[in-house]
Design an enzyme around this catalytic site. Sequence first.
Site, PDB file in Angstrom:
ATOM      1  CD  GLN A  45       7.611  -5.582 -24.171  1.00  0.00           C
ATOM      2  OE1 GLN A  45       7.003  -6.481 -24.724  1.00  0.00           O
ATOM      3  NE2 GLN A  45       8.914  -5.562 -24.071  1.00  0.00           N
ATOM      4  CG  PHE A  46       8.969  -5.582 -17.163  1.00  0.00           C
ATOM      5  CD1 PHE A  46      10.140  -5.010 -16.691  1.00  0.00           C
ATOM      6  CD2 PHE A  46       9.009  -6.857 -17.709  1.00  0.00           C
ATOM      7  CE1 PHE A  46      11.334  -5.705 -16.766  1.00  0.00           C
ATOM      8  CE2 PHE A  46      10.191  -7.554 -17.789  1.00  0.00           C
ATOM      9  CZ  PHE A  46      11.372  -6.975 -17.321  1.00  0.00           C
ATOM     10  CB  THR A  47      11.112  -3.552 -21.368  1.00  0.00           C
ATOM     11  OG1 THR A  47      10.283  -3.920 -22.458  1.00  0.00           O
ATOM     12  CG2 THR A  47      11.727  -4.799 -20.746  1.00  0.00           C
TER      13      THR A  47
END
Length: 151
Positions: free
Chosen positions: A78-80
């Site tokens: 989950q890079f966000t």
Amino acid sequence: MKAVVTRVKSASVTIEGRVEGAIDQGYLILLGVGPEDGEAEADFLAEKIVNLRVFEDEQGKMNLNISQVGGKMLVISQFTLYADLKSRRPGFSHAAPPSLAEPLYQYFMEQLEKLGFPPQHGSFGADMQVESINDGPVTLLFDTEELRRKK
């Protein structure tokens, strides 16, 4: 590293119409990797999550860890979690590049397995649909940078 850990009754991840990973009781872990992260952060975070006591005992108190309730883990990249939200459109320059993030995502899952919890997981960088039935709800945010500052 940042992780959003949700206690779930069940969770699954679907990619291109096919369920890639699914668990019953346990943790849904959304994992983000920052540019300064390394194996030490992954080790620290894996150990912290495995020993987290957020499952209820006979008295209804959050006193049991995931091992004591026979729980499982589902890990989703989950890079966000590293989004820069100064403007209306998020920027992602604070996230680690895929060349660093993907190996650390894999390493984190290997550490969970070494600690006795081989995780179900999504696929790094894929378009994923994640479903969960939250339990409680209990949702916790871990940030290794903040946790280390508090030591």
